[in-house]
Design an enzyme around this catalytic site. Structure first.
Site, mmCIF file in Angstrom:
data_model
loop_
_atom_site.group_PDB
_atom_site.id
_atom_site.type_symbol
_atom_site.label_atom_id
_atom_site.label_comp_id
_atom_site.label_asym_id
_atom_site.label_seq_id
_atom_site.Cartn_x
_atom_site.Cartn_y
_atom_site.Cartn_z
ATOM 1 N N HIS A 198 6.226 -10.023 9.686
ATOM 2 C CA HIS A 198 6.986 -9.232 8.710
ATOM 3 C C HIS A 198 7.094 -9.982 7.368
ATOM 4 O O HIS A 198 8.200 -10.242 6.879
ATOM 5 C CB HIS A 198 8.381 -8.904 9.263
ATOM 6 N N ASP A 256 2.087 -6.109 10.520
ATOM 7 C CA ASP A 256 3.111 -6.962 9.897
ATOM 8 C C ASP A 256 4.463 -6.698 10.555
ATOM 9 O O ASP A 256 5.383 -7.493 10.427
ATOM 10 C CB ASP A 256 3.190 -6.624 8.388
ATOM 11 N N CYS A 273 2.276 -1.825 7.787
ATOM 12 C CA CYS A 273 3.222 -2.644 7.004
ATOM 13 C C CYS A 273 4.458 -1.805 6.712
ATOM 14 O O CYS A 273 5.125 -2.024 5.697
ATOM 15 C CB CYS A 273 2.594 -3.103 5.698
ATOM 16 N N SER A 274 4.753 -0.809 7.550
ATOM 17 C CA SER A 274 5.945 0.023 7.285
ATOM 18 C C SER A 274 7.078 -0.446 8.194
ATOM 19 O O SER A 274 7.795 -1.395 7.840
ATOM 20 C CB SER A 274 5.620 1.505 7.450
ATOM 21 N N ARG A 275 7.245 0.172 9.337
ATOM 22 C CA ARG A 275 8.218 -0.277 10.324
ATOM 23 C C ARG A 275 7.564 -0.179 11.701
ATOM 24 O O ARG A 275 6.807 0.779 11.972
ATOM 25 C CB ARG A 275 9.474 0.606 10.305
ATOM 26 N N GLU A 319 11.068 -6.029 17.052
ATOM 27 C CA GLU A 319 11.094 -7.326 16.384
ATOM 28 C C GLU A 319 12.300 -8.127 16.830
ATOM 29 O O GLU A 319 13.374 -7.543 17.006
ATOM 30 C CB GLU A 319 11.133 -7.110 14.860
ATOM 31 N N ALA A 337 5.239 -8.962 4.550
ATOM 32 C CA ALA A 337 4.541 -8.190 3.508
ATOM 33 C C ALA A 337 5.174 -8.354 2.127
ATOM 34 O O ALA A 337 4.477 -8.334 1.119
ATOM 35 C CB ALA A 337 4.460 -6.726 3.897
ATOM 36 N N SER A 338 6.484 -8.514 2.046
ATOM 37 C CA SER A 338 7.102 -8.637 0.714
ATOM 38 C C SER A 338 7.326 -10.101 0.326
ATOM 39 O O SER A 338 8.044 -10.389 -0.635
ATOM 40 C CB SER A 338 8.435 -7.887 0.671
HETATM 41 N N1 NAD Z 1 6.529 -4.773 5.972
HETATM 42 C C1 NAD Z 1 7.336 -4.992 4.956
HETATM 43 O O1 NAD Z 1 7.746 -6.111 4.662
HETATM 44 C C2 NAD Z 1 7.765 -3.837 4.102
HETATM 45 C C3 NAD Z 1 7.990 -4.052 2.740
HETATM 46 C C4 NAD Z 1 8.410 -2.973 1.960
HETATM 47 C C5 NAD Z 1 8.573 -1.719 2.552
HETATM 48 N N2 NAD Z 1 8.350 -1.558 3.884
HETATM 49 C C6 NAD Z 1 8.505 -0.224 4.501
HETATM 50 O O2 NAD Z 1 7.704 0.694 3.740
HETATM 51 C C7 NAD Z 1 8.436 1.892 3.567
HETATM 52 C C8 NAD Z 1 7.944 2.614 2.327
HETATM 53 O O3 NAD Z 1 8.377 1.976 1.139
HETATM 54 P P1 NAD Z 1 8.123 2.654 -0.301
HETATM 55 O O4 NAD Z 1 8.788 1.820 -1.321
HETATM 56 O O5 NAD Z 1 6.684 2.988 -0.477
HETATM 57 O O6 NAD Z 1 8.942 4.003 -0.101
HETATM 58 P P2 NAD Z 1 8.672 5.451 -0.705
HETATM 59 O O7 NAD Z 1 9.916 6.222 -0.437
HETATM 60 O O8 NAD Z 1 8.162 5.335 -2.097
HETATM 61 O O9 NAD Z 1 7.481 6.027 0.208
HETATM 62 C C9 NAD Z 1 7.650 6.540 1.504
HETATM 63 C C10 NAD Z 1 6.775 7.790 1.600
HETATM 64 O O10 NAD Z 1 6.789 8.251 2.962
HETATM 65 C C11 NAD Z 1 6.679 9.657 2.887
HETATM 66 N N3 NAD Z 1 7.049 10.259 4.168
HETATM 67 C C12 NAD Z 1 8.280 10.437 4.705
HETATM 68 N N4 NAD Z 1 8.167 11.063 5.897
HETATM 69 C C13 NAD Z 1 6.846 11.247 6.126
HETATM 70 C C14 NAD Z 1 6.102 11.838 7.177
HETATM 71 N N5 NAD Z 1 6.705 12.374 8.234
HETATM 72 N N6 NAD Z 1 4.758 11.857 7.085
HETATM 73 C C15 NAD Z 1 4.132 11.340 5.987
HETATM 74 N N7 NAD Z 1 4.779 10.786 4.944
HETATM 75 C C16 NAD Z 1 6.128 10.734 5.022
HETATM 76 C C17 NAD Z 1 7.616 10.049 1.738
HETATM 77 O O11 NAD Z 1 7.360 11.355 1.252
HETATM 78 C C18 NAD Z 1 7.286 8.958 0.710
HETATM 79 O O12 NAD Z 1 6.264 9.345 -0.190
HETATM 80 C C19 NAD Z 1 9.904 1.441 3.506
HETATM 81 O O13 NAD Z 1 10.788 2.483 3.883
HETATM 82 C C20 NAD Z 1 9.944 0.284 4.476
HETATM 83 O O14 NAD Z 1 10.311 0.716 5.760
HETATM 84 C C21 NAD Z 1 7.955 -2.594 4.664
HETATM 85 O O1 DGY Z 2 11.859 -2.744 3.724
HETATM 86 C C1 DGY Z 2 11.593 -3.843 3.220
HETATM 87 O O2 DGY Z 2 11.901 -4.123 2.048
HETATM 88 C C2 DGY Z 2 10.822 -4.858 4.002
HETATM 89 O O3 DGY Z 2 10.684 -4.589 5.314
HETATM 90 C C3 DGY Z 2 11.168 -6.275 3.722
HETATM 91 O O4 DGY Z 2 10.736 -6.532 2.436
#
Ligand code: NAD
Ligand code: DGY
Length: 391
Positions: free
Chosen positions: A325, A302, A276-278, A307, A327-328
């Site tokens: 996509h 997700d 659910c990250s990228r 994409e 998740a949010s």
């Molecule tokens: N699928 C979705 O709809 C959705 C929704 C929200 C966020 N996201 C993705 O999730 C990501 C994280 O969001 P968040 O709010 O938790 O951010 P955050 O900054 O709180 O957490 C990201 C974590 O990744 C860690 N990190 C960075 N590089 C790393 C590596 N090489 N190895 C291991 N850990 C590493 C960082 O230290 C940090 O703790 C966002 O950047 C976004 O891309 C996706």
């Molecule tokens: O990074 C984000 O916020 C998501 O991919 C969409 O909510």
């Protein structure tokens, strides 16, 4: 000359011109902008992903700020156009901002906002849902029922994995990764799945460790097997040891194709992988091959590498659950994201300082009180030397 793009206008006589490249959920974000003398233009074009040319047309000759989406390519061209139109602020309606060239924004003095915090639990809940759906083969079983194939209970029918006592691995234990980990191990109101935790992050998550320790002690005091945690020294340790692995890091050059042919080969044959990250954190071609070779390995995705497309073969894999996509995508979160994005832009236009803690944006989300006079989260605040709020 760029083709004109259709728009809807709010508060036509407003002093500041703010553009939103998409309609966003809720009305609070609209009201907050128009109450503060903004003329708001919302793009109403039918196509899902706007091109750079479309956005240049939206920016026009005078624009104070733009609220944009993660599908848009915010690089040198757009920041140059925004700056030329007098714009000082851009906000993604997303926490991730890998679609934004922050160096280009810095060059043109444009503040870049994102929307942390408001989507943490919603995203973690989807990751947890995918984990459960994959563990218990829910999508496969649903398809089986709908196809009329069920002709009676059988000892082997859709046997899946019990999560209790297994190990959950988290790569990237930031806001979302930690929230997901807590859901899989413990929960405040119900018992949680009592999984043991192994995580890898560049930073230690002491808060998460404390939660799991306290829950382990509680279980022990009640005569149950305590849950445990371990901070791994490498990602490979997590991949080798965990039964369920969920990816939550940011996407950058250190996390691109973190999961690839070699790392997949080190995982348990019956492991579950959630992303659910990228999308580009996973080499999707290698994943499809791995799914074919290991029918008991399951994934819940997700996000996808290209994409809105999936790599060939992924859609046919029974051991993959794929969602678009979302998740949010809870109402509260999406309305909150719109609010944070609008307030990021508004704050810069009004000359407000930047909020001191982007991990605690709750005061901006309280509908019964006016938001603080600050931009909730500006990722390049330091680079631009923006003042920080003391509120
Ligand atoms: N699928 C979705 O709809 C959705 C929704 C929200 C966020 N996201 C993705 O999730 C990501 C994280 O969001 P968040 O709010 O938790 O951010 P955050 O900054 O709180 O957490 C990201 C974590 O990744 C860690 N990190 C960075 N590089 C790393 C590596 N090489 N190895 C291991 N850990 C590493 C960082 O230290 C940090 O703790 C966002 O950047 C976004 O891309 C996706
Ligand atoms: O990074 C984000 O916020 C998501 O991919 C969409 O909510």
């Amino acid at each position: 000359m760029a083709k004109p793009v259709s728009i809807e206008v709010w508060n036509p006589n407003g002093k500041y011109r703010v553009v939103s490249t998409k309609s966003m959920p809720g009305t609070r974000w609209i009201n907050l902008l128009i109450e503060q003398d903004c003329r708001l233009e919302i793009c109403t074009e039918k196509k899902t992903i706007l091109s750079v040319e479309d956005i240049i047309a939206l920016i026009g000759d005078k624009c104070d700020g733009v609220i944009g989406q993660l599908t848009e390519d915010w690089g040198e061209t757009l920041f140059a156009a925004l700056s030329k139109a007098g714009g000082k602020a851009f906000s993604n309606m997303a926490v991730g901002y890998n679609n934004v060239d922050v160096n280009a924004a810095n060059k043109y003095g444009v503040a870049v906002g994102n929307t942390p915090g408001v989507l943490t639990e919603t995203t973690a809940e989807l990751a947890a849902s995918l984990s459960l759906a994959a563990a218990r083969r829910i999508v496969e079983a649903d398809g089986f029922m709908r196809a009329g194939l069920y002709d009676g209970w059988l000892p082997h029918l859709f046997v899946g994995n019990l999560l209790k006592g297994q190990t959950v691995g988290v790569i990237g234990a930031g806001r979302i990764g930690s929230a997901y980990a807590r859901m899989m191990v413990l929960c405040n109101t119900v018992e949680g799945f009592k999984m043991n935790l192994i995580y890898f992050d560049l930073y230690q998550s002491t808060r998460l460790e404390k939660f799991v320790t306290a829950y382990g002690q509680f279980l022990k005091a009640n005569g149950e097997q305590p849950v445990t945690w371990k901070r791994a020294s490498s990602m490979s340790e997590v991949l080798q040891e965990a039964d369920v692995i969920s990816l939550h890091p940011v996407l950058d050059k250190t996390t691109y194709h973190l999961i690839n042919k070699e790392s997949l080969a080190t995982m348990k044959k019956e492991a579950i992988l959630i992303n659910c990250s990228r999308g580009p954190v996973v080499d999707e071609v290698a994943l499809v091959e791995h799914l074919k070779q290991n029918p008991m390995f399951r994934v819940g995705l997700d996000v996808f590498e290209d994409e809105p497309y999936m790599k060939p073969g992924l859609g046919e894999m029974k051991n993959a659950i794929v969602v678009p996509h979302i998740a949010s995508a809870s109402k509260w979160t999406r309305e909150g994201m719109a609010t944070l994005a609008a307030l990021n832009v508004l704050g810069k236009i009004k000359g407000y300082p930047v909020w001191h803690d982007p991990n605690r944006v709750d005061p901006f989300l309280n509908e019964n009180a006016p938001p603080p006079a600050a931009s909730p989260s500006i990722v390049n605040a330091k680079a631009l030397g923006l003042p920080v709020s003391k509120l």
